[in-house]
Scaffold this active site. Structure first.
Site, PDB file in Angstrom:
ATOM      1  N   VAL A   1     -32.490  28.392 -31.038  1.00 47.79           N
ATOM      2  CA  VAL A   1     -32.858  29.461 -30.107  1.00 47.79           C
ATOM      3  C   VAL A   1     -34.326  29.298 -29.703  1.00 47.79           C
ATOM      4  O   VAL A   1     -35.185  29.096 -30.562  1.00 47.79           O
ATOM      5  CB  VAL A   1     -32.608  30.853 -30.721  1.00 47.79           C
TER       6      VAL A   1
ATOM      7  N   LYS B   1     -30.247  30.299 -26.124  1.00 49.51           N
ATOM      8  CA  LYS B   1     -29.466  29.825 -27.273  1.00 49.51           C
ATOM      9  C   LYS B   1     -28.775  28.525 -26.876  1.00 49.51           C
ATOM     10  O   LYS B   1     -27.941  28.497 -25.990  1.00 49.51           O
ATOM     11  CB  LYS B   1     -28.450  30.893 -27.707  1.00 49.51           C
TER      12      LYS B   1
ATOM     13  N   ASP C   1     -18.958  38.196 -37.895  1.00 48.88           N
ATOM     14  CA  ASP C   1     -20.070  37.628 -38.671  1.00 48.88           C
ATOM     15  C   ASP C   1     -21.150  38.691 -38.805  1.00 48.88           C
ATOM     16  O   ASP C   1     -22.346  38.415 -38.700  1.00 48.88           O
ATOM     17  CB  ASP C   1     -20.635  36.372 -37.992  1.00 48.88           C
TER      18      ASP C   1
ATOM     19  N   THR D   1     -33.768  27.663 -35.791  1.00 47.70           N
ATOM     20  CA  THR D   1     -32.841  26.531 -35.778  1.00 47.70           C
ATOM     21  C   THR D   1     -31.784  26.817 -36.824  1.00 47.70           C
ATOM     22  O   THR D   1     -32.068  26.800 -38.025  1.00 47.70           O
ATOM     23  CB  THR D   1     -33.530  25.200 -36.144  1.00 47.70           C
ATOM     24  N   GLY D   2     -30.633  27.147 -36.355  1.00 46.84           N
ATOM     25  CA  GLY D   2     -29.536  27.441 -37.267  1.00 46.84           C
ATOM     26  C   GLY D   2     -28.626  26.240 -37.378  1.00 46.84           C
ATOM     27  O   GLY D   2     -28.914  25.176 -36.846  1.00 46.84           O
ATOM     28  N   LYS D   3     -27.537  26.444 -38.100  1.00 43.76           N
ATOM     29  CA  LYS D   3     -26.596  25.352 -38.263  1.00 43.76           C
ATOM     30  C   LYS D   3     -25.881  25.049 -36.951  1.00 43.76           C
ATOM     31  O   LYS D   3     -25.532  23.918 -36.675  1.00 43.76           O
ATOM     32  CB  LYS D   3     -25.561  25.715 -39.346  1.00 43.76           C
ATOM     33  N   GLU D   4     -25.637  26.104 -36.191  1.00 44.87           N
ATOM     34  CA  GLU D   4     -24.850  25.905 -34.985  1.00 44.87           C
ATOM     35  C   GLU D   4     -25.623  26.030 -33.690  1.00 44.87           C
ATOM     36  O   GLU D   4     -25.094  25.756 -32.627  1.00 44.87           O
ATOM     37  CB  GLU D   4     -23.682  26.903 -34.978  1.00 44.87           C
ATOM     38  N   SER D   5     -26.837  26.536 -33.800  1.00 43.50           N
ATOM     39  CA  SER D   5     -27.597  26.707 -32.564  1.00 43.50           C
ATOM     40  C   SER D   5     -29.086  26.628 -32.793  1.00 43.50           C
ATOM     41  O   SER D   5     -29.572  26.755 -33.913  1.00 43.50           O
ATOM     42  CB  SER D   5     -27.259  28.062 -31.953  1.00 43.50           C
TER      43      SER D   5
HETATM   44  P1  ADP Z   1     -26.986  31.422 -35.231  1.00 39.91           P
HETATM   45  O1  ADP Z   1     -25.552  31.141 -34.909  1.00 39.91           O
HETATM   46  O2  ADP Z   1     -27.804  30.192 -35.351  1.00 39.91           O
HETATM   47  O3  ADP Z   1     -27.127  32.387 -36.383  1.00 39.91           O
HETATM   48  P2  ADP Z   1     -28.093  33.589 -33.647  1.00 39.91           P
HETATM   49  O4  ADP Z   1     -27.524  34.049 -32.356  1.00 39.91           O
HETATM   50  O5  ADP Z   1     -27.889  34.456 -34.830  1.00 39.91           O
HETATM   51  O6  ADP Z   1     -27.550  32.119 -33.899  1.00 39.91           O
HETATM   52  O7  ADP Z   1     -29.630  33.337 -33.437  1.00 39.91           O
HETATM   53  C1  ADP Z   1     -30.440  32.845 -34.465  1.00 39.91           C
HETATM   54  C2  ADP Z   1     -31.717  33.629 -34.565  1.00 39.91           C
HETATM   55  O8  ADP Z   1     -32.417  33.578 -33.328  1.00 39.91           O
HETATM   56  C3  ADP Z   1     -31.487  35.090 -34.809  1.00 39.91           C
HETATM   57  O9  ADP Z   1     -31.412  35.344 -36.167  1.00 39.91           O
HETATM   58  C4  ADP Z   1     -32.691  35.708 -34.194  1.00 39.91           C
HETATM   59  O10 ADP Z   1     -33.760  35.699 -35.098  1.00 39.91           O
HETATM   60  C5  ADP Z   1     -33.011  34.803 -33.042  1.00 39.91           C
HETATM   61  N1  ADP Z   1     -32.422  35.330 -31.799  1.00 39.91           N
HETATM   62  C6  ADP Z   1     -31.222  35.022 -31.269  1.00 39.91           C
HETATM   63  N2  ADP Z   1     -31.022  35.656 -30.119  1.00 39.91           N
HETATM   64  C7  ADP Z   1     -32.130  36.391 -29.888  1.00 39.91           C
HETATM   65  C8  ADP Z   1     -32.549  37.264 -28.861  1.00 39.91           C
HETATM   66  N3  ADP Z   1     -31.763  37.510 -27.820  1.00 39.91           N
HETATM   67  N4  ADP Z   1     -33.757  37.830 -28.963  1.00 39.91           N
HETATM   68  C9  ADP Z   1     -34.543  37.577 -30.013  1.00 39.91           C
HETATM   69  N5  ADP Z   1     -34.219  36.765 -31.013  1.00 39.91           N
HETATM   70  C10 ADP Z   1     -33.027  36.177 -30.960  1.00 39.91           C
HETATM   71 MN    MN Z   2     -26.929  34.327 -36.694  1.00 46.46          MN
END
Ligand code: ADP
Ligand code: MN
Length: 515
Positions: free
Chosen positions: A267, A288, A404, A261-265
């Protein structure tokens, strides 16, 4: 005021007072008295009329009622009707006394009082009820209980002489306050006081009003949160529906849980469903979900606003659509990278703000971020060269700058580095594209230099190696100034020629135009 009110509407058909009609021996015929609506509002007049009426019908009973009830003297017992009525009154009186006791018990010292006047049987002019200011007739026609509210006339009072009732009258005010509770939000529990003769003091009413309003605001905020946010781990109903449809259609087998769970998404991990003729579904997927709250996206405007690919659309979009654009952007960028052979998640499907892609990892365990793995120095070196290579490909073949790039957005899987999180990636000619690239280079360079890769280029060398530019400044400040000068040159060119440069050149050569 029941009888008066009714006879005002239909002077000839007026039944007797309510208590009379309850009388088991039937109602004697009455003389109807008509009056104006304004008079109906006058308690004083009502009392007088009622008294007149009663005197006319059975003067003895009233006389008795006004004196001590049954004294054994002065009572004419010759009439059966009279006796029956007296008995009925005695019965009613007892009933009312009981009612008053209950009323007192319920109300106690409470500021909010409930009146049982409505349920009383005996006319209140009898001696026992003299302590009550309000009589049952009045409450029957309480405008604030009825559908049609009646207001205090303009002059601000009703009645005559010393019997004036003003709008400040405690009782009138109390009832008005109670009636006003109906204006509170529907979900605000006001009890069933509105249907009773409940009198709220101004102080209590104001406190309640304040509370009702703040509750309303709070519930609006809660609603907003529930509807529009992809809250921690949980998703809003609309997103849930989207996800549900994906499972229901067989595209996904199951959604197992949240990876991040990030700030913007947010997953999620999911097991892929049935592969169809036109769609290959990977065995494991990452979903995502772009957060639909805008707060976190505010400062990201600059990535998309100035991206010419989205420029025309940006100004016309509402926030919700802008967020969908982030998902769309990530999809396009991933596809470009995929086509260039850069290790990255493969796009499965995009639905609104939900992007489904292949999962980097195995058996629900996501590949670790570069910042979280301890690589052998050999792997470290390998990773570095791979990244250098990927950055060049990204720039030259995909015409993209990650924007980024750091050890947080690179996963280590299958003995190589995978790039993820490219929703904010822009083309190099983005007004800030080169600045973003420089920042990426600084992150990468610092990470590998700290990680013991002696071959790692410094950020300026890396920048030149990736972009093919030849910025010679030997310190960061000058280097950055040159970058900004290049960006400005491109912007000016767009201003003057309505067209951007296809590539940058820093060595005095005439710029190469994209024809
Ligand atoms: P954010 O904008 O929240 O940083 P990310 O695309 O970096 O979004 O995804 C957050 C986290 O989710 C990643 O750091 C990773 O650990 C996991 N993640 C995202 N996409 C994948 C993927 N395709 N396969 C495995 N893990 C993923
Ligand atoms: Mn990220």
């Amino acid at each position: 005021m029941d009888s008066v009110g009714v006879s005002a509407a239909a002077p000839d058909a007026g039944p007797g007072p309510a208590w009379q009609s309850k009388c088991p021996w039937g109602a004697p015929s009455t003389t109807s008295i008509s009056c104006s609506l304004a008079d109906v509002m006058s308690e004083q007049l009502a009392k007088e009329l009622q008294l007149e009426e009663e005197n006319a019908v059975f003067p003895e009973a009233v006389a008795v009622a006004e004196g001590p009830f049954i004294t054994g003297e002065n009572i004419d017992t010759s009439s059966d009707l009279m006796l029956a009525q007296m008995l009925q009154m005695e019965f009613d009186r007892e009933y009312d006394a009981q009612l008053r006791r209950e009323e007192k018990k319920i109300n106690g010292d409470s500021k909010v009082s409930i009146s049982f006047e409505n349920y009383r049987k005996v006319h209140p002019y009898d001696s026992d009820s003299s302590e009550d200011e309000v009589d049952w007739q009045d409450t029957r026609h309480d405008p604030y209980r009825a559908d049609k509210p009646t207001t205090t006339p303009r002059r601000g009072f009703i009645g005559k002489g010393k019997d004036i009732t003003t709008k400040h009258d405690e009782v009138v005010c109390g009832r008005k306050n109670t009636a006003r509770m109906e204006n509170f939000a529907p979900e605000f529990q006001v009890g069933d006081g509105i249907g009773m003769d409940l009198k709220l003091s101004n102080q209590v009413f104001n406190a309640l009003k304040q509370h009702a309003y703040s509750e309303e605001r709070r519930s609006a905020r809660l609603h907003e949160k529930k509807e529009h946010s992809t809250a921690e781990k949980a998703v809003d109903p609309k997103t849930r529906l989207l996800l549900y449809k994906m499972v229901n259609s067989g595209m996904l087998e199951t959604i197992t849980g949240c990876i991040s769970t990030g700030k913007e998404s947010v997953v999620f991990h999911a097991y892929g469903g049935n592969t169809t003729e036109d769609k290959v579904i990977p065995p494991e997927c990452a979903i995502k979900v772009f957060k639909t709250t805008l707060n976190e996206f505010k400062n990201r405007d600059k990535y998309i606003k100035d991206d010419y690919r989205f420029k025309d659309r940006f100004s016309k979009l509402n926030p919700r659509k802008i967020i969908r654009m982030w998902a769309e952007k990530e999809m396009h960028n991933l596809t470009r990278m995929q086509n260039a052979g850069i290790p990255c998640p493969q796009v499965v499907i995009l639905k609104k703000h939900v992007l489904v892609m292949s999962f980097i990892g195995q058996d629900q365990v996501p590949a670790p971020k570069l910042k979280d793995v301890t690589l052998s120095s050999e792997d470290m070196k390998k990773a570095y060269y791979q990244i250098l290579n990927m950055m060049q490909q990204l720039y030259k073949e995909c015409n993209l700058v990650h924007a980024d790039l750091s050890e947080y957005n690179m996963l280590w899987h299958d003995g190589k580095v995978w790039l993820i999180d490219v929703s904010q990636s822009v083309e190099p000619t983005h007004p800030h594209g080169l600045e973003f690239l420089f920042r990426d280079c600084r992150n990468v360079s610092q990470f590998f230099q700290k990680g013991g890769v002696t071959e790692a280029l410094n950020e300026r060398e890396l920048f030149n190696a990736v972009s093919g530019l030849n910025i010679t400044a030997d310190n960061e400040v000058d280097f950055q100034a040159e970058i900004e000068a290049l960006e400005k040159m491109n912007e000016d060119h767009v201003q003057n020629h309505g067209k951007k440069l296809s590539t940058f050149s820093s060595d005095g050569d005439p710029p190469i135009y994209d024809e």
